[in-house]
Design an enzyme around this catalytic site. Structure first.
Site, PDB file in Angstrom:
ATOM      1  N   LYS A 189      -2.158 -14.251  -0.993  1.00 24.57           N
ATOM      2  CA  LYS A 189      -0.640 -14.064  -0.483  1.00 24.57           C
ATOM      3  C   LYS A 189      -1.312 -14.733   0.697  1.00 24.57           C
ATOM      4  O   LYS A 189      -2.482 -14.436   1.585  1.00 24.57           O
ATOM      5  CB  LYS A 189      -1.021 -12.459  -0.855  1.00 24.57           C
ATOM      6  CG  LYS A 189      -0.075 -11.992  -0.118  1.00 24.57           C
ATOM      7  CD  LYS A 189      -0.249 -10.499   0.545  1.00 24.57           C
ATOM      8  CE  LYS A 189      -1.519 -10.506   1.657  1.00 24.57           C
ATOM      9  NZ  LYS A 189      -0.244 -10.480   3.101  1.00 24.57           N
ATOM     10  N   GLU A 264     -14.911 -12.859   2.902  1.00 21.06           N
ATOM     11  CA  GLU A 264     -15.771 -13.609   3.964  1.00 21.06           C
ATOM     12  C   GLU A 264     -15.031 -13.589   5.346  1.00 21.06           C
ATOM     13  O   GLU A 264     -13.153 -13.349   5.759  1.00 21.06           O
ATOM     14  CB  GLU A 264     -14.921 -15.362   3.845  1.00 21.06           C
ATOM     15  CG  GLU A 264     -14.925 -15.736   2.403  1.00 21.06           C
ATOM     16  CD  GLU A 264     -16.129 -16.942   2.865  1.00 21.06           C
ATOM     17  OE1 GLU A 264     -17.079 -16.212   3.810  1.00 21.06           O
ATOM     18  OE2 GLU A 264     -16.967 -16.898   1.825  1.00 21.06           O
ATOM     19  N   CYS A 298     -13.698 -18.328  13.155  1.00 20.02           N
ATOM     20  CA  CYS A 298     -13.964 -17.332  12.421  1.00 20.02           C
ATOM     21  C   CYS A 298     -15.406 -17.507  12.674  1.00 20.02           C
ATOM     22  O   CYS A 298     -16.881 -16.413  13.470  1.00 20.02           O
ATOM     23  CB  CYS A 298     -14.556 -16.460  10.734  1.00 20.02           C
ATOM     24  SG  CYS A 298     -14.447 -18.172  10.128  1.00 20.02           S
ATOM     25  N   GLU A 399     -15.887  -9.066  17.952  1.00 21.48           N
ATOM     26  CA  GLU A 399     -15.070 -10.708  17.695  1.00 21.48           C
ATOM     27  C   GLU A 399     -14.199 -10.159  18.085  1.00 21.48           C
ATOM     28  O   GLU A 399     -12.957  -9.517  18.054  1.00 21.48           O
ATOM     29  CB  GLU A 399     -15.042 -10.687  15.995  1.00 21.48           C
ATOM     30  CG  GLU A 399     -14.141 -11.987  15.411  1.00 21.48           C
ATOM     31  CD  GLU A 399     -13.669 -12.047  14.570  1.00 21.48           C
ATOM     32  OE1 GLU A 399     -13.581 -11.635  13.628  1.00 21.48           O
ATOM     33  OE2 GLU A 399     -14.285 -13.005  13.568  1.00 21.48           O
TER      34      GLU A 399
HETATM   35  P1  NAD Z   1      -6.687 -10.079   9.061  1.00 19.25           P
HETATM   36  O1  NAD Z   1      -7.686  -9.363   7.908  1.00 19.25           O
HETATM   37  O2  NAD Z   1      -6.037  -9.181   9.401  1.00 19.25           O
HETATM   38  O3  NAD Z   1      -5.629  -9.902   7.553  1.00 19.25           O
HETATM   39  C1  NAD Z   1      -5.981 -10.820   6.396  1.00 19.25           C
HETATM   40  C2  NAD Z   1      -5.919 -11.137   5.270  1.00 19.25           C
HETATM   41  O4  NAD Z   1      -5.724  -9.526   4.783  1.00 19.25           O
HETATM   42  C3  NAD Z   1      -3.307 -11.107   5.607  1.00 19.25           C
HETATM   43  O5  NAD Z   1      -3.181 -12.620   4.308  1.00 19.25           O
HETATM   44  C4  NAD Z   1      -3.198  -9.719   5.689  1.00 19.25           C
HETATM   45  O6  NAD Z   1      -2.522  -9.588   5.425  1.00 19.25           O
HETATM   46  C5  NAD Z   1      -4.248  -9.319   4.880  1.00 19.25           C
HETATM   47  N1  NAD Z   1      -4.452  -8.168   4.810  1.00 19.25           N
HETATM   48  C6  NAD Z   1      -4.595  -7.110   5.665  1.00 19.25           C
HETATM   49  N2  NAD Z   1      -4.351  -5.722   5.850  1.00 19.25           N
HETATM   50  C7  NAD Z   1      -5.066  -5.730   4.306  1.00 19.25           C
HETATM   51  C8  NAD Z   1      -5.188  -4.621   3.214  1.00 19.25           C
HETATM   52  N3  NAD Z   1      -4.909  -3.341   3.248  1.00 19.25           N
HETATM   53  N4  NAD Z   1      -4.822  -4.641   1.506  1.00 19.25           N
HETATM   54  C9  NAD Z   1      -5.539  -6.485   1.132  1.00 19.25           C
HETATM   55  N5  NAD Z   1      -4.809  -7.214   2.284  1.00 19.25           N
HETATM   56  C10 NAD Z   1      -4.407  -6.887   3.434  1.00 19.25           C
HETATM   57  O7  NAD Z   1      -6.995 -10.746   9.638  1.00 19.25           O
HETATM   58  P2  NAD Z   1      -6.107 -11.533  10.051  1.00 19.25           P
HETATM   59  O8  NAD Z   1      -6.197 -12.017  11.275  1.00 19.25           O
HETATM   60  O9  NAD Z   1      -5.142 -12.184   9.781  1.00 19.25           O
HETATM   61  O10 NAD Z   1      -7.165 -13.341  10.705  1.00 19.25           O
HETATM   62  C11 NAD Z   1      -7.847 -13.020  11.170  1.00 19.25           C
HETATM   63  C12 NAD Z   1      -9.819 -12.622  10.641  1.00 19.25           C
HETATM   64  O11 NAD Z   1      -9.810 -13.307   9.815  1.00 19.25           O
HETATM   65  C13 NAD Z   1     -11.114 -12.640  11.638  1.00 19.25           C
HETATM   66  O12 NAD Z   1     -11.828 -11.686  11.582  1.00 19.25           O
HETATM   67  C14 NAD Z   1     -11.269 -14.257  11.404  1.00 19.25           C
HETATM   68  O13 NAD Z   1     -13.769 -13.931  11.406  1.00 19.25           O
HETATM   69  C15 NAD Z   1     -11.942 -13.801   9.702  1.00 19.25           C
HETATM   70  N6  NAD Z   1     -12.101 -14.526   8.975  1.00 19.25           N
HETATM   71  C16 NAD Z   1     -13.362 -15.463   8.346  1.00 19.25           C
HETATM   72  C17 NAD Z   1     -13.319 -16.122   7.989  1.00 19.25           C
HETATM   73  C18 NAD Z   1     -15.069 -16.566   7.094  1.00 19.25           C
HETATM   74  O14 NAD Z   1     -14.851 -18.061   6.513  1.00 19.25           O
HETATM   75  N7  NAD Z   1     -15.523 -16.077   7.380  1.00 19.25           N
HETATM   76  C19 NAD Z   1     -12.100 -17.637   7.872  1.00 19.25           C
HETATM   77  C20 NAD Z   1     -11.272 -17.254   9.031  1.00 19.25           C
HETATM   78  C21 NAD Z   1     -10.683 -16.059   8.974  1.00 19.25           C
END
Ligand code: NAD
Length: 506
Positions: A189, A264, A298, A399
């Site tokens: 997804k 992650e 991230c 963040e």
């Molecule tokens: P997010 O957590 O809002 O969403 C990530 C994914 O999770 C999306 O596909 C979203 O639809 C899904 N999601 C949201 N709520 C959910 C739930 N309740 N159950 C299951 N899935 C759910 O993150 P974002 O805003 O898309 O991305 C930014 C974040 O990602 C930042 O915090 C960044 O640091 C992190 N990130 C981490 C890494 C790493 O490798 N550590 C890499 C890239 C991004």
């Protein structure tokens, strides 16, 4: 690397066509009959329309993946065959790398040079895991008694892969490659706002022809579709990349079915610059650390920890260089920073800038949305740097995920380490110093999973990617990332087949 407008359009699927999910080897519309508009963040233009999936769609995909794995033989598929499939994807992706790079830039906003780097990374990930699939794994033990003891590694089963919007192709691809190499079946997804490159990757997957149900793509919200993947008892593992708050929710939900989970998550990574650092190198990387991909990384170096004696010389040069960054639509030649990914995210970042000002930090440069001329159509924010911060400020602890740098100062090595480790996160960190022993001493004290000395950002698919503390659990990439998709089974074989005599009565 410039495409004319007409060519840009040719990269896109017409927005009159609703782009579909891929379930059980077929392209399907959601039963919801709803669609979602995908927007180019550089100018607000519509660049695609996608179907919006539901919990029911996720259940269908999970069922297909389960059937493929447990009933139709994928569980016992051959490593060589899986390796060949991954190589085929990598070759087709490589042939179309410019098209994929443009698509990523149009959907996510990042510059073309960054998108191209992402696609090249994705090709390499597929090849790395194609190779790893056939390499030896398992162990044998020399044990007492007449027993041959061994360990075999087996695919974990059905894997739900949930990814964010900042690296839409690469984040999904690295998990897909490792999970397929390990022999799992998967349901992927993407983030709601950046599905286009992944849909196109599935076109390649469809062309190559996996057995139905082995690789599935679902579209839709995290709250519905993502949450179904996490709570559904027929999913054996969740591999998630995204925000820490979301990760916490996922972990709670996954606990109900004792689901294997790797996370992650976010970061607030320190970039420590000592006074004895090579000056030009340290300034250059301080900018790259925070402003690459508009700070939506991230592992971004979002906190610059500067030795106090260097402040007067370093900060003016940093600010001067930040003001020179070329900002614009990511597909234009020479552009170094694009727009933020969406209007909503831009507002979150602008709100943090207000918080920083209200907390009493000094705004050294930037701080505004760019609205002049065509900039006003997109979601551009100036490179922003705050000085005079204190460790308790929200702009230091939280963040922001945008082009906002907070500068902290230190006097001693000990203080640098304390400040560096002084947040809930532990994803990445760097040290700049020409004293090799000091640099290594400090790096070894950082509670972080991805670190650098005298550089920032380069990481490689061969090495594990992941965080300490609230930055996550488990690792992507390398052999560690492969392990995440494998179960471990011990097998004990009796070499002397006769009754044990444990009970005397015959
Ligand atoms: P997010 O957590 O809002 O969403 C990530 C994914 O999770 C999306 O596909 C979203 O639809 C899904 N999601 C949201 N709520 C959910 C739930 N309740 N159950 C299951 N899935 C759910 O993150 P974002 O805003 O898309 O991305 C930014 C974040 O990602 C930042 O915090 C960044 O640091 C992190 N990130 C981490 C890494 C790493 O490798 N550590 C890499 C890239 C991004």
């Amino acid at each position: 690397m410039i495409l004319e407008t007409a060519d840009i359009k040719s990269v896109l699927t017409s927005s009159n066509t609703t782009q579909k999910m891929y379930i059980n080897g077929e392209w399907v519309l959601s039963e919801s009959n709803q669609t979602s508009n995908i927007v180019n963040p550089a100018n607000g233009e519509l660049i695609g329309t996608v179907t919006v999936g539901t919990e029911e769609d996720a259940k269908k995909a999970i069922e297909a993946a389960r059937k493929a794995f447990y009933e139709n033989g994928w569980m016992n598929s051959r490593a060589r065959d899986r390796s060949e499939l991954l190589l085929q994807i990598s070759n087709k992706l490589e042939e179309r790398k410019e098209e994929f790079a443009y698509l990523e830039t149009l959907n996510n906003g990042k510059t073309l040079r960054e998108s191209l780097g992402d696609v090249e990374d994705a090709v390499n990930q597929l090849r790395y895991y194609a190779g790893l699939a056939t390499k030896p794994h398992g162990q044998t033990f020399d044990v007492p008694d007449d027993i041959q003891a061994m360990v075999v590694r087996e695919p974990i089963g059905v894997v739900g892969i949930i990814v964010p919007w900042n690296y839409p192709l690469v984040m999904a691809n690295q998990k897909i490659a490792a999970a397929i190499a390990a022999g799992c079946s998967i349901v992927v997804k993407p983030a709601e706002i950046t599905p286009l490159s992944l849909i196109r990757l599935f076109e390649i997957i469809d062309e190559i022809g996996f057995p139905p149900g082995v690789v599935n793509l679902v579209l839709g919200s995290g709250r519905k579709v993502g949450a179904e993947l996490v709570s559904n008892p027929n999913v054996d593992k969740i591999s998630f990349t995204g925000g820490t708050d979301t990760g916490i929710k996922l972990m709670k939900s996954a606990a109900d079915t004792v689901k294997k989970i790797s996370l992650e998550l976010g970061g607030k990574s320190p970039n420590i610059v000592f006074a004895d650092a090579d000056f030009d190198t340290a300034v250059d990387y301080a900018l790259y650390a925070i402003f690459a991909n508009q700070g939506q990384v991230c592992s971004a170096g979002s906190r610059l920890l500067l030795e106090e004696s260097l402040y007067e010389k370093f900060v003016p040069e940093l600010v001067r260089r930040a003001k020179m960054i070329k900002i614009g639509p990511g597909w234009n030649d020479g552009i170094e920073m694009g727009p933020l990914v969406s209007e909503a995210h831009m507002n979150t970042v602008l709100n943090y800038i207000e918080i920083g000002k209200n907390e009493g930090a000094t705004l050294l440069c930037g701080g505004n949305r760019m609205i002049e001329g065509d900039f006003g159509k997109g979601y551009f924010v100036e490179p922003t740097i705050f000085g005079d911060t204190t460790p308790d400020m929200r702009i230091v602890q939280e963040e922001i995920f945008g082009p906002v740098l907070a500068i902290q100062t230190f006097k001693t090595e000990k203080e640098a380490i304390e400040l560096a480790n002084g947040t809930a996160f532990g994803l990445a960190g760097a040290v700049f110093s020409q004293d090799g022993a000091k640099a290594q001493r400090v790096i070894r004290q950082l509670r972080a999973g991805i670190t650098w000395i005298n550089t920032y950002h380069p990481t490689f698919n061969e090495a594990p990617w992941g965080g300490y503390k609230q930055s996550g659990i488990g690792r992507d990439l390398g052999t560690y990332g492969f392990e995440e998709y494998l179960e471990t089974k011990q097998i004990n074989i009796n070499l002397k087949v006769e009754p044990s005599g444990f009970f005397e009565g015959q």
